[in-house]
Design a protein around this motif. Structure first.
Motif, PDB file in Angstrom:
ATOM      1  N   ARG A   1      22.733 -33.060 -15.411  1.00  0.00           N
ATOM      2  CA  ARG A   1      23.695 -32.881 -16.497  1.00  0.00           C
ATOM      3  C   ARG A   1      23.109 -32.007 -17.603  1.00  0.00           C
ATOM      4  O   ARG A   1      23.772 -31.107 -18.119  1.00  0.00           O
TER       5      ARG A   1
ATOM      6  N   ILE B   1      23.002 -28.379 -16.481  1.00  0.00           N
ATOM      7  CA  ILE B   1      24.335 -27.777 -16.491  1.00  0.00           C
ATOM      8  C   ILE B   1      24.747 -27.420 -17.911  1.00  0.00           C
ATOM      9  O   ILE B   1      25.271 -26.325 -18.169  1.00  0.00           O
TER      10      ILE B   1
ATOM     11  N   VAL C   1      32.422 -26.338 -15.384  1.00  0.00           N
ATOM     12  CA  VAL C   1      32.005 -26.983 -14.148  1.00  0.00           C
ATOM     13  C   VAL C   1      33.144 -27.881 -13.690  1.00  0.00           C
ATOM     14  O   VAL C   1      33.689 -28.648 -14.494  1.00  0.00           O
TER      15      VAL C   1
ATOM     16  N   ILE D   1      30.269 -24.310 -10.425  1.00  0.00           N
ATOM     17  CA  ILE D   1      30.114 -23.732 -11.758  1.00  0.00           C
ATOM     18  C   ILE D   1      30.836 -22.390 -11.775  1.00  0.00           C
ATOM     19  O   ILE D   1      30.488 -21.481 -11.012  1.00  0.00           O
TER      20      ILE D   1
END
Length: 268
Positions: A97, A100, A114, A249
């Motif tokens: 997480r 990202i 995402v 993504i």
């Protein structure tokens, strides 16, 4: 649209045969790829031979079976699932997480988000939130869905200058995912968004200077300007978790200098 057999079908043989036929691979070709024999592949598909756990995984690999469905194949063959499905908010995925978030934040001022297997948005940067400003509030309530947001008449659809072409691109993308994944929720989402009012011919809205697009652009109105983007989608390489395998993504690369200038001015 091509469909897979129902998950209620019993036995690993019919499931493997369905994936092989979906991939348009002969028994001989699959046998050569998996270092086996066409006779053994035939026996597995007809239930005359029970494949080992290793063989199930090897055949799934060569048939490019999604991770979630590899678990289904293992279960059908009498083995335990190999791949966990960890909730995205689980502490075990904390590093994922954080990575990202750093990735999509670092892409600003350009939009990046995402999505999961159903195109639900699990993370988005400020560039995305700038584009959706003014969209109907109900479409922004969790779980925010990228397909609904793009194609709904009260979403971004009225502002997409090449909606006919972009809509076709998104629906084709969903069709490919449905062919790859046996997902009834995804099929239901497809049927929902495909039923939204279809546009007629796209309005003539040429850029002030000719742009040699190298891919289909998303041309969207914002603040009285038409912004142009090229979409790029990335997934994780060799995922070992169902949740991670189904994340994608998407980044929107500015397709012309005017879009770069506008975004830099509006999202410092």
């Amino acid at each position: 649209m091509t469909t897979h057999p129902s998950s209620a079908e019993r036995g690993v043989g019919p499931l493997l045969r369905a994936w092989r036929e979906q991939r348009r691979v002969s028994q001989l070709e699959l046998a050569l790829r998996a270092d086996s024999s066409a006779r053994h592949i035939s026996f597995v598909e007809t239930g005359r031979s029970r494949p080992s756990e290793e063989m199930v995984l090897r055949l799934a690999e060569h048939l490019d079976v999604p991770v979630r469905e590899r678990n289904a194949l293992l279960l059908a063959a009498g083995y335990a699932p190999r791949y966990p499905e960890t909730p995205l908010d689980d502490p075990a995925l904390g590093a994922l997480r954080a990575g990202i978030e750093r990735l999509i934040s670092g892409y600003e001022p350009y939009p990046a988000l995402v999505v999961d297997a159903l195109y639900n948005v699990v993370a988005a940067n400020r560039g995305v939130m700038t584009l959706v400003d003014g969209v109907c509030e109900s479409l922004l309530e969790p779980p925010l869905n990228a397909m609904r947001l793009a194609l709904h008449p009260r979403g971004l659809a009225p502002r997409i200058r090449n909606l006919r072409a972009w809509r076709g691109h998104l629906l084709e993308q969903m069709e490919r995912q449905i062919a790859l994944h046996r997902s009834e929720p995804l099929r239901a989402l497809y049927e929902e968004v495909a039923a939204y009012p279809a546009p007629g011919a796209d309005p003539v809205d040429e850029p002030s200077e000719p742009v040699p697009y190298f891919a289909l652009p998303l041309r969207i109105e914002h603040g009285g300007r038409t912004l142009s983007f090229i979409s790029s989608i990335a997934t994780f390489n060799t995922p070992m978790d169902v949740t991670v395998a189904e994340l994608a993504i998407e980044t929107l690369l500015p397709a012309d200098p005017a879009t770069v200038k506008y975004l830099q001015a509006h999202l410092p």
